[in-house]
Design a protein around this motif. Structure first.
Motif, mmCIF file in Angstrom:
data_model
loop_
_atom_site.group_PDB
_atom_site.id
_atom_site.type_symbol
_atom_site.label_atom_id
_atom_site.label_comp_id
_atom_site.label_asym_id
_atom_site.label_seq_id
_atom_site.Cartn_x
_atom_site.Cartn_y
_atom_site.Cartn_z
ATOM 1 N N HIS A 11 0.821 -1.211 0.000
ATOM 2 C CA HIS A 11 0.000 0.000 0.000
ATOM 3 C C HIS A 11 0.858 1.265 0.000
ATOM 4 O O HIS A 11 1.349 1.695 1.042
ATOM 5 C CB HIS A 11 -0.885 -0.037 1.253
ATOM 6 C CG HIS A 11 -1.958 0.999 1.266
ATOM 7 N ND1 HIS A 11 -3.184 0.782 1.841
ATOM 8 C CD2 HIS A 11 -2.010 2.270 0.790
ATOM 9 C CE1 HIS A 11 -3.936 1.860 1.718
ATOM 10 N NE2 HIS A 11 -3.234 2.783 1.082
ATOM 11 N N ASP A 55 -8.749 2.907 -3.172
ATOM 12 C CA ASP A 55 -8.195 3.579 -1.989
ATOM 13 C C ASP A 55 -8.110 5.098 -2.147
ATOM 14 O O ASP A 55 -7.852 5.622 -3.221
ATOM 15 C CB ASP A 55 -6.813 3.039 -1.633
ATOM 16 C CG ASP A 55 -6.334 3.592 -0.306
ATOM 17 O OD1 ASP A 55 -7.013 3.365 0.703
ATOM 18 O OD2 ASP A 55 -5.307 4.295 -0.282
ATOM 19 N N GLY A 56 -8.288 5.738 -1.011
ATOM 20 C CA GLY A 56 -8.536 7.175 -0.978
ATOM 21 C C GLY A 56 -10.030 7.318 -0.715
ATOM 22 O O GLY A 56 -10.485 8.188 0.005
ATOM 23 N N HIS A 99 -10.564 0.391 1.513
ATOM 24 C CA HIS A 99 -10.361 1.488 2.469
ATOM 25 C C HIS A 99 -11.698 1.604 3.206
ATOM 26 O O HIS A 99 -12.654 2.155 2.669
ATOM 27 C CB HIS A 99 -10.012 2.730 1.633
ATOM 28 C CG HIS A 99 -10.164 4.065 2.277
ATOM 29 N ND1 HIS A 99 -9.105 4.934 2.409
ATOM 30 C CD2 HIS A 99 -11.243 4.716 2.770
ATOM 31 C CE1 HIS A 99 -9.530 6.064 2.970
ATOM 32 N NE2 HIS A 99 -10.824 5.962 3.197
ATOM 33 N N HIS A 151 -5.202 -0.623 5.928
ATOM 34 C CA HIS A 151 -4.932 0.219 7.108
ATOM 35 C C HIS A 151 -5.937 0.092 8.261
ATOM 36 O O HIS A 151 -6.645 1.043 8.589
ATOM 37 C CB HIS A 151 -4.767 1.687 6.710
ATOM 38 C CG HIS A 151 -5.764 2.252 5.727
ATOM 39 N ND1 HIS A 151 -7.121 2.142 5.886
ATOM 40 C CD2 HIS A 151 -5.574 2.933 4.569
ATOM 41 C CE1 HIS A 151 -7.723 2.746 4.875
ATOM 42 N NE2 HIS A 151 -6.806 3.220 4.058
ATOM 43 N N TYR A 186 -5.542 9.379 6.986
ATOM 44 C CA TYR A 186 -6.734 8.550 7.071
ATOM 45 C C TYR A 186 -6.362 7.076 6.969
ATOM 46 O O TYR A 186 -5.691 6.704 6.029
ATOM 47 C CB TYR A 186 -7.779 8.890 5.984
ATOM 48 C CG TYR A 186 -9.091 8.334 6.448
ATOM 49 C CD1 TYR A 186 -9.951 9.106 7.209
ATOM 50 C CD2 TYR A 186 -9.395 6.989 6.253
ATOM 51 C CE1 TYR A 186 -11.097 8.556 7.751
ATOM 52 C CE2 TYR A 186 -10.537 6.441 6.803
ATOM 53 C CZ TYR A 186 -11.386 7.227 7.541
ATOM 54 O OH TYR A 186 -12.502 6.672 8.103
ATOM 55 N N ASP A 194 1.151 2.709 3.639
ATOM 56 C CA ASP A 194 0.243 3.793 3.228
ATOM 57 C C ASP A 194 1.044 5.094 3.090
ATOM 58 O O ASP A 194 0.581 6.168 3.492
ATOM 59 C CB ASP A 194 -0.937 3.966 4.200
ATOM 60 C CG ASP A 194 -2.081 4.752 3.554
ATOM 61 O OD1 ASP A 194 -1.985 5.082 2.349
ATOM 62 O OD2 ASP A 194 -3.061 5.052 4.252
HETATM 63 ZN ZN ZN Z 1 -7.034 4.511 2.438
#
Ligand code: ZN
Ligand code: ZN
Length: 447
Positions: A66, A158-159, A185, A238, A296, A323
């Motif tokens: 990641h 992701d995001g 995520h 995460h 985050y 991340d």
């Molecule tokens: Zn994320």
């Protein structure tokens, strides 16, 4: 041209796959691990480059599931060249690149672009993760088979989360036969949509909008249900809350095919980091509202940190992933509410994780397992050759000096992202040599 042999002498060799943890020598020849043994003597061989690893840890290169390399579209935050240079400095020899670029990595040609840039610009191996939905908008899924055939190793929006449950179910149905994970995520967007840090005493003290643990746990629970229903691979990105760890533990105990990762910062810092400003651009150190502690998911409380560490040590959480989410100055040099989520992680990961080893809350072999063979298992059979020092596998090897004392100074970062809550802090231990495919890509042995 004949490649030189490299002989790494008398390091503490740790390879979780083969179970080796002893003082030994590692011989690399033709870009492969040729042998690992207690005493390899090649003194008469003129082609051998000998490296003394006395007092050092020798292990497989780390595999990061990641990272945000930001290219294409956000080259002012990071590029594949700068991001992977930072990666090898931190011991990461394989990096999976998240697709929240501009444009998003949502077509086979975009997958090809990342692979091509990886070949021409990168200091380590780069593997593209494809978006789950077109333009990451969450409305319609990409062509999984085409993207996979082009080289996508996993899929993620992701995001953002894959928010629509039917889209997530469909994605799992399509990804299942390819045996690749959907990395989610987990964030319920309807709970506390404007939250900027963990909900708790610190957010109350600072008057900042909190993000409760349930934001994550609601979606982890949903994904477990969908994972069970489809039998496909779900990977929780995460993990940050104790409740999520418990949900994943229960799911695994029922044989559900779920895996997860945790980031170094969630294992080592609490939300109190927001109170202290040691930041790169700090006008007056000591002020609160440190935007370098905004990411985050947010840093949470001590009981969450304890549960996450225990989760890694007991194997409930499979992997440690960075991340790494670098930002430019403007995105962070603003109010806490307005600042972007994300920090630079590659170059501090080992130093901060080793603090857990010294505290004896995490064993060194377990830490290395979570950074090597565990992420390879998540990615599947194609990664069998990586994350190990088994004879005949590719020579992605790193040397760690666990005793070096150093102070985090973002001016020395090779990443373009200078944002870390660890700025100015003293860490112990860092990577001193990284080999990718038998080639030295980072060397700080003489320092
Ligand atoms: Zn994320
Ligand atoms: Zn991310």
């Amino acid at each position: 041209m004949k490649e030189a042999k490299i002989l790494i002498k008398r390091g503490r060799v740790i390879d979780p796959l083969t179970g080796i943890d002893q003082i030994a020598d590692v011989l690399i020849s033709d870009n492969k691990i040729q042998s690992v043994d207690t005493n390899i003597d090649l003194i008469a061989d003129p082609d051998v480059m000998e490296i003394s690893a006395e007092g050092l840890v020798v292990c497989p290169g780390f595999v990061d599931l990641h990272a945000h390399l930001r290219e294409p579209g956000f080259e002012y935050k990071e590029t594949i060249a700068t991001g992977t240079k930072a990666a090898v400095k931190g011991g990461f020899t394989s990096v999976c690149a998240m697709p929240n670029t501009d444009p998003a990595i949502d077509t086979p040609s975009m997958i090809e672009f990342v692979k091509m840039k990886g070949k021409s610009d990168a200091s380590c191996r780069v593997y593209p993760i494809g978006a789950v939905t077109k333009s990451r908008k969450g409305k319609s899924i990409v062509d999984f088979l085409e993207m996979y055939s082009a080289g996508a190793v996993a899929f993620s929006d992701d995001g953002d989360p894959v928010y629509d449950s039917e889209i997530m179910r469909l994605a799992l149905e399509y990804a299942g036969p390819l045996n690749v994970p959907i990395m989610n995520h987990c964030q319920d967007l309807t709970i506390s949509p404007n939250g900027v840090m963990a909900e708790g005493e610190v957010s109350e003290l600072l008057g900042l909008k909190g993000i409760p643990n349930s934001v994550e746990e609601v979606m982890v629970a949903r994904d477990i249900a969908l994972c069970k229903a489809t039998g496909s691979k779900v990977h929780v990105s995460h993990v940050s809350s104790a409740g999520s760890v418990e949900l994943i533990r229960l799911a695994k105990s029922q044989g559900i095919n779920i895996t997860s990762e945790v980031c170094p910062h969630h294992l080592t810092l609490t939300d109190e980091a927001v109170l202290t400003d040691g930041g790169y651009f700090a006008a007056s150190p000591g002020n609160a509202y440190d935007t370098n502690a905004k990411m985050y998911p947010p840093l949470r409380g001590e009981s969450d940190v304890d549960a996450l560490i225990h989760g890694v040590q007991t194997g409930v959480i499979d992997c440690i992933a960075t991340d790494h989410a670098p930002h430019d100055v403007v995105s962070k040099h603003t109010t806490f509410d307005c600042a972007s989520f994300g920090i630079s992680v590659f170059e501090t990961a080992v130093g901060s994780l080793l603090s857990l080893v010294r505290d004896q809350t995490l064993s060194l072999p377990k830490m290395i397992e979570a950074l090597t063979i565990a992420p390879c298992r998540v990615l599947g059979d194609a990664f069998e050759e990586y994350g190990t020092l088994k004879e005949g596998t590719v020579a992605d090897v790193i040397l760690i000096d666990p005793e070096i004392d150093w102070v985090v100074d973002t001016k020395e970062f090779v990443s373009k992202g200078k944002n870390t809550p660890l700025e100015g802090q003293r860490l112990k231990g860092r990577v001193v040599l990284s080999l990718v495919d038998g080639q030295i890509m980072f060397d700080e042995l003489e320092k």
